[in-house]
Design an enzyme around this catalytic site. Structure first.
Site, PDB file in Angstrom:
ATOM      1  N   ASN A  90      20.147   8.149 -21.011  1.00 53.28           N
ATOM      2  CA  ASN A  90      19.604   6.796 -21.133  1.00 53.28           C
ATOM      3  C   ASN A  90      18.188   6.647 -20.582  1.00 53.28           C
ATOM      4  O   ASN A  90      17.471   5.713 -20.963  1.00 53.28           O
ATOM      5  CB  ASN A  90      20.574   5.868 -20.380  1.00 53.28           C
ATOM      6  CG  ASN A  90      20.004   4.516 -20.088  1.00 53.28           C
ATOM      7  OD1 ASN A  90      19.950   3.655 -20.957  1.00 53.28           O
ATOM      8  ND2 ASN A  90      19.572   4.306 -18.837  1.00 53.28           N
ATOM      9  N   TYR A 154       6.056   6.506 -28.709  1.00 53.87           N
ATOM     10  CA  TYR A 154       7.433   6.193 -28.300  1.00 53.87           C
ATOM     11  C   TYR A 154       8.372   6.295 -29.512  1.00 53.87           C
ATOM     12  O   TYR A 154       9.445   6.891 -29.432  1.00 53.87           O
ATOM     13  CB  TYR A 154       7.446   4.783 -27.710  1.00 53.87           C
ATOM     14  CG  TYR A 154       8.793   4.250 -27.273  1.00 53.87           C
ATOM     15  CD1 TYR A 154       9.373   4.647 -26.073  1.00 53.87           C
ATOM     16  CD2 TYR A 154       9.465   3.313 -28.050  1.00 53.87           C
ATOM     17  CE1 TYR A 154      10.594   4.127 -25.669  1.00 53.87           C
ATOM     18  CE2 TYR A 154      10.677   2.786 -27.651  1.00 53.87           C
ATOM     19  CZ  TYR A 154      11.243   3.190 -26.459  1.00 53.87           C
ATOM     20  OH  TYR A 154      12.443   2.678 -26.064  1.00 53.87           O
TER      21      TYR A 154
END
Ligand SMILES: NC(=O)c1ccc[n+]([C@@H]2O[C@H](COP(=O)([O-])OP(=O)(O)OC[C@H]3O[C@@H](n4cnc5c(N)ncnc54)[C@H](O)[C@@H]3O)[C@@H](O)[C@H]2O)c1
Length: 252
Positions: A90, A154
């Site tokens: 995560n 990203y």
């Protein structure tokens, strides 16, 4: 019986918005949770809160973009628990920047934290699942599913997470399932930081929430619901999937 009774779960980015919620949910459902983050600020308090809630939790300070730290962490976990059942990758870092303004170092950092970390953690921890039916869950983003202005680096890293996970699902079958969660706008420190970087942050927050079909930001607890399903045996025939949890934001 609780859904994750007796299972060992490793969760990275454990002190962030969604990581924290996932640790809480996994712990409440009976798992022993090993939470990792690159900072230990707030970790003692979080460990105390988990204990007060009756959950089995321990924290380890690990930079998941460092092969040395990840391999050391896997050795410690192997020595302590022998094997694990769930790996929840995560940890993440977002950057909002146009391509022409992005430096080499920024490219490396965003790719390292969001994509290389998933490779390092998988390589180090999947062998600890070899004898059991494991579940690996990797965090991507709706930033990998459509083009968002200034999210090229990203978005590229998160798109890489999806393809890496699909190949991992094939390589590790049938013992280990590998799936991807693609959150949209979830109300966490990361999303608040993203809005703060835009002109007129308050208006931007409102405008962003209206971009979802459901007209609101999602909550970390809603992502934890999906994480629990993917981690548990209830999703036993699901592997190699990417699942968006975004209130319908990629529909328009
Ligand atoms: N919040 C959103 O709207 C959103 C949307 C799409 C995807 N995501 C993804 O979901 C995941 C969780 O996001 P969040 O919103 O909870 O973010 P967050 O910023 O609240 O939490 C991220 C956590 O990762 C940790 N971290 C960062 N780099 C690390 C490293 N090298 N080693 C170990 N830990 C590290 C941070 O310290 C932090 O605790 C991330 O992968 C993020 O990219 C978030």
């Amino acid at each position: 019986m609780l859904t994750l009774d007796g299972k060992i779960a490793v969760v990275t980015g454990a002190l962030g918005g969604m990581g924290r919620a996932v640790c809480e949910r996994f712990g409440a459902e009976g798992a022993t949770v090993v939470g990792m983050d690159w900072t230990d600020e707030g970790s003692e308090l979080f460990a105390k809160e988990m204990a007060q809630a009756g959950s089995k939790f321990e924290f380890r300070k690990v930079d998941v973009s460092s092969a040395v730290e990840v391999d050391e962490a896997a050795e410690v976990v192997a020595a302590q628990y022998g094997s694990i059942d769930v790996l929840y990758n995560n940890a993440g870092l977002m950057q909002l920047k146009p391509i022409l303004e992005t430096s080499n170092d920024e490219w490396d950092r965003i790719l390292d934290v969001n994509l290389k970390s998933v490779f390092l953690m998988t390589r180090a921890f999947a062998p600890l699942m070899a004898d059991r039916s494991g579940s690996i869950i990797n965090l991507s983003s709706t930033g990998a599913l459509r083009a968002w202005d200034s999210l090229s680096v990203y978005g590229a890293a998160k798109a890489g997470v999806i393809q890496f996970s699909k190949v991992a699902a094939v390589e590790f079958a049938p013992n280990i399932r590998v799936n991807v969660v693609c959150p949209g706008m979830i109300d966490t420190p990361m999303a608040r930081g993203f809005a703060a970087g835009l002109p007129n942050p308050e208006t931007a927050w409102e405008t962003m929430s209206q971009q979802t079909v459901l007209q609101r930001f999602g909550q970390s607890s809603e992502v934890a619901d999906l994480a629990l399903w993917l981690a548990s045996d209830q999703s036993s025939f699901v592997t190699g999937e990417e699942i968006a949890i975004d209130g319908g934001s990629i529909l328009r």
